[in-house]
Design a protein around this motif. Structure first.
Motif, short mmCIF file in Angstrom:
data_model
loop_
_atom_site.label_atom_id
_atom_site.label_comp_id
_atom_site.label_asym_id
_atom_site.label_seq_id
_atom_site.Cartn_x
_atom_site.Cartn_y
_atom_site.Cartn_z
N LEU A 46 0.83 -1.20 0.00
CA LEU A 46 0.00 0.00 0.00
C LEU A 46 0.87 1.26 0.00
O LEU A 46 0.60 2.23 -0.72
CB LEU A 46 -0.92 -0.02 1.23
CG LEU A 46 -2.10 0.95 1.28
CD1 LEU A 46 -2.99 0.78 0.06
CD2 LEU A 46 -2.89 0.74 2.56
N HIS A 134 -5.17 4.67 2.75
CA HIS A 134 -5.71 4.54 1.39
C HIS A 134 -5.08 5.63 0.51
O HIS A 134 -4.81 6.74 1.00
CB HIS A 134 -7.23 4.68 1.42
CG HIS A 134 -7.87 4.28 0.13
ND1 HIS A 134 -8.00 5.15 -0.94
CD2 HIS A 134 -8.41 3.09 -0.28
CE1 HIS A 134 -8.60 4.53 -1.93
NE2 HIS A 134 -8.86 3.27 -1.57
N LEU A 252 -4.73 -6.61 0.60
CA LEU A 252 -4.54 -5.36 -0.13
C LEU A 252 -5.73 -5.01 -1.02
O LEU A 252 -6.17 -3.86 -1.05
CB LEU A 252 -3.26 -5.44 -0.96
CG LEU A 252 -2.89 -4.19 -1.77
CD1 LEU A 252 -2.61 -3.01 -0.86
CD2 LEU A 252 -1.67 -4.48 -2.66
#
Length: 266
Positions: A46, A134, A252
């Motif tokens: 991420l 995010h 993920l």
């Protein structure tokens, strides 16, 4: 210049990450429940996505914004012609307050909370949680800092100091280290310690809507969002969000798609 700024900040970030990761592995505050290798793989993946996107989407950084403001005599601090040393202090405090207010909005506005849930859905807490944002939130945080720096006309030194402070503290207050109780109580009056921030990751909704500061803890105390200790105590406090207790939610692909899914609870 942009590449130099990025290497300075993220090089420092990874150095602090390494030091604190070793510290927490030798002196953990809590026993982690998830498989560490898989969890860290998801978090670093991420992080890699976020860094790549920021490189292509945002062509400049907060320090570049400070240089632009100085060259064009733009911003509040430039207009007021404040003493350079005081301007550095004001910059550090103002940027941290801006991120605190942004964090409040991430919890108060439903559309932003859906994005921020990715960070809160971690059912463990350690240094790698500092990587768990995010891409939308990661980019928004960059724009908040860029916007605040430009509006302030912040001095370059003040921005450098805050960017390094923010990078280090982001890892520190997420890490799973056991501090001496007296030292922890002393530190929390000024900065956000791991125990203070861990409450923010509690499963309890009232607790995870508290302790919203990034670097300094006095914003929470002054603005009514501070909780001293969790209801169940640190050893028994459950972390994360209810839906995230299913192991599949930690992968993920689920993290990336989370803000766009329906029927996700708190």
């Amino acid at each position: 210049m942009n590449y130099y700024n990025a290497w300075l900040q993220w090089g420092f970030f990874l150095l602090v990450f390494l030091v604190l990761a070793i510290w927490e592995s030798n002196r953990p505050r809590r026993t982690l429940a998830q498989v560490k290798i898989l969890r860290w793989l998801n978090h670093f993946s991420l992080f890699a996505i976020n860094m790549t996107l920021s490189h292509f989407i945002i062509p400049f950084f907060a320090i570049s914004s400070a240089l632009w403001a100085r060259e064009h005599n733009f911003g509040i601090l430039v207009t007021l012609n404040i003493n350079p040393y005081i301007a550095v202090i004001v910059t550090v405090l103002a940027l941290d307050l801006a991120l605190y207010l942004f964090h409040v909005l991430m919890h108060r506005l439903p559309v932003l909370w859906r994005v921020h849930q990715v960070h809160h859905s971690d059912t463990d807490l350690d240094t790698s949680t500092a990587l768990r944002f995010h891409p939308i939130e990661f980019l928004l945080m960059l724009w908040v800092r860029i916007g605040a720096v430009t509006l302030l006309g912040a001095p370059v030194l003040g921005v450098v100091v805050y960017e390094l402070l923010f990078s280090g503290m982001l890892i520190f207050n997420h890490c799973n280290i056991k501090l001496h109780p007296l030292r922890e109580r002393q530190l929390r009056w000024l900065i956000v310690t791991p125990d203070v921030h861990r409450i923010h990751h509690s499963l309890n909704e009232k607790e995870h809507n508290s302790n919203l500061g990034f670097v300094f803890s006095f914003w929470d105390r002054s603005l009514g969002t501070h909780i001293i200790d969790p209801l169940l105590g640190h050893p028994a406090m459950r972390l994360g969000l209810s839906f995230a207790r299913r192991s599949r939610e930690q992968w993920l692909d689920r993290l990336i798609c989370l803000p766009f899914r329906r029927n996700i609870d708190k």
